[in-house]
Scaffold this motif. Structure first.
Motif: not given
Length: 171
Positions: A29-36, A50-56
Motif C-alpha cells: 500500500k505504501d509503495l502504491y500510494h507513493y507511486a500513484l 509490480a516491477d519493483t516487487v519483481v526486482d526486489a
C-alpha cells in the motif's frame, strides 16, 4: 523493523516465497500510494510497483541489513518512478488526458489539482520527503536511507517544506 520482521526478511533471503509475500503485503500500500501520487496514473503506479516487487524478489539476497528493507525497496521504487517520469517527458507530445486519466474524475479533481499544484512549487527532493513522510508514514531515518540523505537534513527539509506548503495553501 521489529525482530519478527527481520526473521521474515532472512527467510525471504533464503528463498522462502511465502516470507517474501508477507513482506510484500506489509509494504504494498505504501509503495502504491507513493507511486500513484507521483505518477498520477493508476496503471502506471501499479506497473512500477509490480516491477519493483519483481526486482526486489530477485535481488533480496543483496539486502545487507533486514532493518533497512523498507528503505531498500523504496529506493528500487524511486528508481522505477524516475524512469517512468523520464518516459512521460519523452512522450510529452501526448494529450494531457492520456497521460493523466485520473484528472477526468471530477468529484475529486479540485482537491487533487490543489494538492498537485501546491506540491509542484516544491523541488523534487522536497516533494519526495513530504510524500514519504505523510503518505508513507516513514521516519526521517528511513527517508534518509531511501533518498541517501542525513536524517537531520530530512527533518529540516520536511519542516521547511511544510512551512512553504502552509503559506501556499493560505494564499
Amino acid at each position: 523493523m521489529e525482530k519478527n520482521t527481520d526473521l521474515i526478511i532472512i527467510n525471504a533471503q533464503n528463498g522462502d516465497k511465502a516470507a517474501f509475500q508477507e513482506l510484500y503485503q506489509e509494504v504494498y500500500k505504501d509503495l502504491y500510494h507513493y507511486a500513484l501520487f507521483v505518477l498520477k496514473n493508476k496503471q502506471d503506479a501499479e506497473d512500477v510497483v509490480a516491477d519493483t516487487v519483481v526486482d526486489a524478489f530477485y535481488s533480496i539476497k543483496k539486502l545487507r541489513s533486514p532493518a533497512s528493507f523498507k528503505a531498500w525497496i523504496f529506493k528500487i521504487l524511486s528508481s522505477k518512478v524516475k524512469q517512468k517520469l523520464k518516459e512521460y517527458a519523452r512522450d510529452k507530445k501526448e494529450d494531457i488526458e492520456t497521460i493523466y486519466p485520473d484528472l477526468q474524475d471530477h468529484s475529486s479533481m479540485t482537491a487533487q489539482v490543489e494538492i498537485f499544484s501546491v506540491l509542484g512549487h516544491l523541488p523534487e527532493t522536497e516533494q519526495q520527503i513530504v510524500l514519504l513522510s505523510i503518505i508513507g508514514r516513514y521516519t526521517s531515518t528511513e527517508i534518509g536511507q531511501i533518498l541517501s540523505l542525513n536524517a537531520a537534513t530530512v527533518r529540516s527539509k520536511l519542516s521547511r517544506s511544510l512551512t512553504k506548503l502552509r503559506c501556499l495553501f493560505t494564499e
